[in-house]
Design a protein around this motif. Structure first.
Motif, PDB file in Angstrom:
ATOM      1  N   ARG A 135       1.272  -1.211   0.217  1.00 32.41           N
ATOM      2  CA  ARG A 135      -0.282  -0.297  -0.195  1.00 32.41           C
ATOM      3  C   ARG A 135       0.753   1.109  -0.004  1.00 32.41           C
ATOM      4  O   ARG A 135       2.003   1.730   0.629  1.00 32.41           O
ATOM      5  N   ALA A 169      -0.542   3.867  -9.677  1.00 29.29           N
ATOM      6  CA  ALA A 169      -0.781   3.268  -9.821  1.00 29.29           C
ATOM      7  C   ALA A 169      -1.716   2.550 -11.099  1.00 29.29           C
ATOM      8  O   ALA A 169      -1.929   1.343 -11.151  1.00 29.29           O
ATOM      9  N   THR A 172       0.573  -0.601 -11.374  1.00 34.06           N
ATOM     10  CA  THR A 172       0.408  -2.240  -9.909  1.00 34.06           C
ATOM     11  C   THR A 172      -0.864  -2.804 -10.635  1.00 34.06           C
ATOM     12  O   THR A 172      -0.991  -3.465  -9.631  1.00 34.06           O
ATOM     13  N   ARG A 173      -1.456  -2.735 -11.530  1.00 35.44           N
ATOM     14  CA  ARG A 173      -2.258  -3.103 -12.567  1.00 35.44           C
ATOM     15  C   ARG A 173      -2.101  -5.157 -12.341  1.00 35.44           C
ATOM     16  O   ARG A 173      -1.058  -5.641 -12.410  1.00 35.44           O
ATOM     17  N   THR A 178      -1.576  -1.029  -4.180  1.00 37.11           N
ATOM     18  CA  THR A 178      -2.671   0.231  -4.627  1.00 37.11           C
ATOM     19  C   THR A 178      -1.745   0.958  -3.480  1.00 37.11           C
ATOM     20  O   THR A 178      -0.943   1.240  -3.292  1.00 37.11           O
ATOM     21  N   VAL A 179      -2.196   2.182  -5.002  1.00 33.22           N
ATOM     22  CA  VAL A 179      -2.181   3.836  -4.117  1.00 33.22           C
ATOM     23  C   VAL A 179      -3.133   4.674  -4.307  1.00 33.22           C
ATOM     24  O   VAL A 179      -3.750   4.741  -5.632  1.00 33.22           O
ATOM     25  N   ASN A 180      -3.374   5.070  -3.569  1.00 27.98           N
ATOM     26  CA  ASN A 180      -3.907   6.156  -3.490  1.00 27.98           C
ATOM     27  C   ASN A 180      -3.877   7.332  -2.749  1.00 27.98           C
ATOM     28  O   ASN A 180      -2.729   7.558  -1.866  1.00 27.98           O
ATOM     29  N   SER A 245      -8.815  -3.160  -0.940  1.00 28.02           N
ATOM     30  CA  SER A 245      -8.269  -4.186  -2.589  1.00 28.02           C
ATOM     31  C   SER A 245      -9.138  -3.576  -3.507  1.00 28.02           C
ATOM     32  O   SER A 245      -8.411  -3.602  -4.408  1.00 28.02           O
ATOM     33  N   THR A 247     -10.478  -0.334  -3.471  1.00 29.99           N
ATOM     34  CA  THR A 247      -9.789   1.084  -4.165  1.00 29.99           C
ATOM     35  C   THR A 247      -8.100   1.588  -4.598  1.00 29.99           C
ATOM     36  O   THR A 247      -7.293   1.088  -3.773  1.00 29.99           O
ATOM     37  N   ASN A 248      -8.189   1.702  -5.845  1.00 28.80           N
ATOM     38  CA  ASN A 248      -7.009   1.511  -6.599  1.00 28.80           C
ATOM     39  C   ASN A 248      -6.732   3.139  -6.747  1.00 28.80           C
ATOM     40  O   ASN A 248      -7.630   2.798  -8.217  1.00 28.80           O
ATOM     41  N   GLY A 249      -5.870   4.051  -7.288  1.00 30.34           N
ATOM     42  CA  GLY A 249      -6.207   4.993  -8.155  1.00 30.34           C
ATOM     43  C   GLY A 249      -6.757   6.047  -7.918  1.00 30.34           C
ATOM     44  O   GLY A 249      -6.967   6.970  -8.515  1.00 30.34           O
TER      45      GLY A 249
END
Length: 263
Positions: A135, A169, A172-173, A178-180, A245, A247-249
């Motif tokens: 994270r 983000a 990280t596909r 994840t990156v937020n 999990s 929630t990303n970008g």
């Protein structure tokens, strides 16, 4: 709810007080091994001691580093090790007329507010991807979306932080990383509280009255009060957990309704 964070490790930049410390405290309560950071050795030591006292059995540690000093940052990167959760929290904040902000001021704000996150993420993202979980969370600001006229330099760096998270983000596909970014609203941190106490003393008015007057100038807040650091930390805690999990970008709002756009 079990946030499934026990045994994870985290590094929180700028975490001896305010939102950063609140994040460290919240993570420690979930049995995360936290590393706190600050510029002052005494403040870092006290933060570690407070966490140990509040959460018996926890093993927090501290690293002293000033993110305006590239040599200190290089030393930090060599000692921080691999962590599961990176919270990019450190940042400079201040009111100033645009014409009065010098090139050196701009460089310092970018060095601390943006390059700190760049350097830490560059160092820690690849190991997270290799492990298949991680994270990265930036503590941003609604000022990165609605840039204030009296804090253009600050707002621009916070906008850059949102862009950084959005771009990272995409790397990280298909992974568990994840990156937020959390878009915090006006928060009653130690820095804000100190400033309000000072103004209240100058004007001979109660601190509570001055605090209410300052936030009352904000025409769009729905809470009609300052947020507490713990309220931002709760959002960071959620995003740090496996429960988030999906929630990303994202730029997740914890702004008290200050931003008026629907998205």
């Amino acid at each position: 709810m079990d946030l499934q964070l026990a045994g994870r490790s985290a590094f929180i930049s700028g975490s001896t007080q305010g939102i950063g410390y609140a994040v460290a405290d919240a993570l420690s309560a979930e049995r995360v091994e936290v590393v706190v950071n600050g510029r002052d050795t005494t403040r870092v030591r006290h933060a570690v001691e407070r966490l140990r006292a509040a959460h018996p059995g926890s093993e927090p540690r501290g690293i002293v580093a000033d993110f305006a000093d590239t040599d200190a940052v290089e030393q930090l990167l060599s000692t921080v090790g691999d962590v599961d959760i990176l919270v990019n929290n450190v940042g400079l904040f201040g009111l100033a007329e645009f014409e009065q902000v010098t090139d050196d001021d701009w460089r310092e704000y970018f060095e601390v507010n943006v390059m700190s996150a760049v350097r830490l993420s560059r160092h820690l993202l690849a190991p997270m991807l290799d492990r298949g979980w991680g994270r990265i969370i930036a503590v941003g600001s609604e000022s990165g979306v609605n840039v204030p006229a009296d804090m253009v330099h600050y707002g621009v760096t916070k906008a850059a932080l949102i862009a950084l998270g959005n771009g990272l983000a995409k790397r990280t596909r298909g992974t568990g990383v994840t990156v937020n970014t959390v878009l915090g609203g006006p928060t009653y941190s130690e820095g804000v509280a100190t400033a309000i106490r000072s103004i209240a003393a100058e004007r001979s008015v109660p601190v509570a009255a001055m605090r209410d007057a300052v936030i009352g100038q904000n025409q769009t807040t729905l809470l009609e009060r300052f947020l507490e650091p713990e309220e931002i930390a709760d959002v960071v805690l959620w995003l740090a957990s496996p429960r988030a999990s999906a929630t990303n970008g994202a730029a997740v709002r914890a702004d008290g309704g200050v931003l008026t756009a629907m998205l």
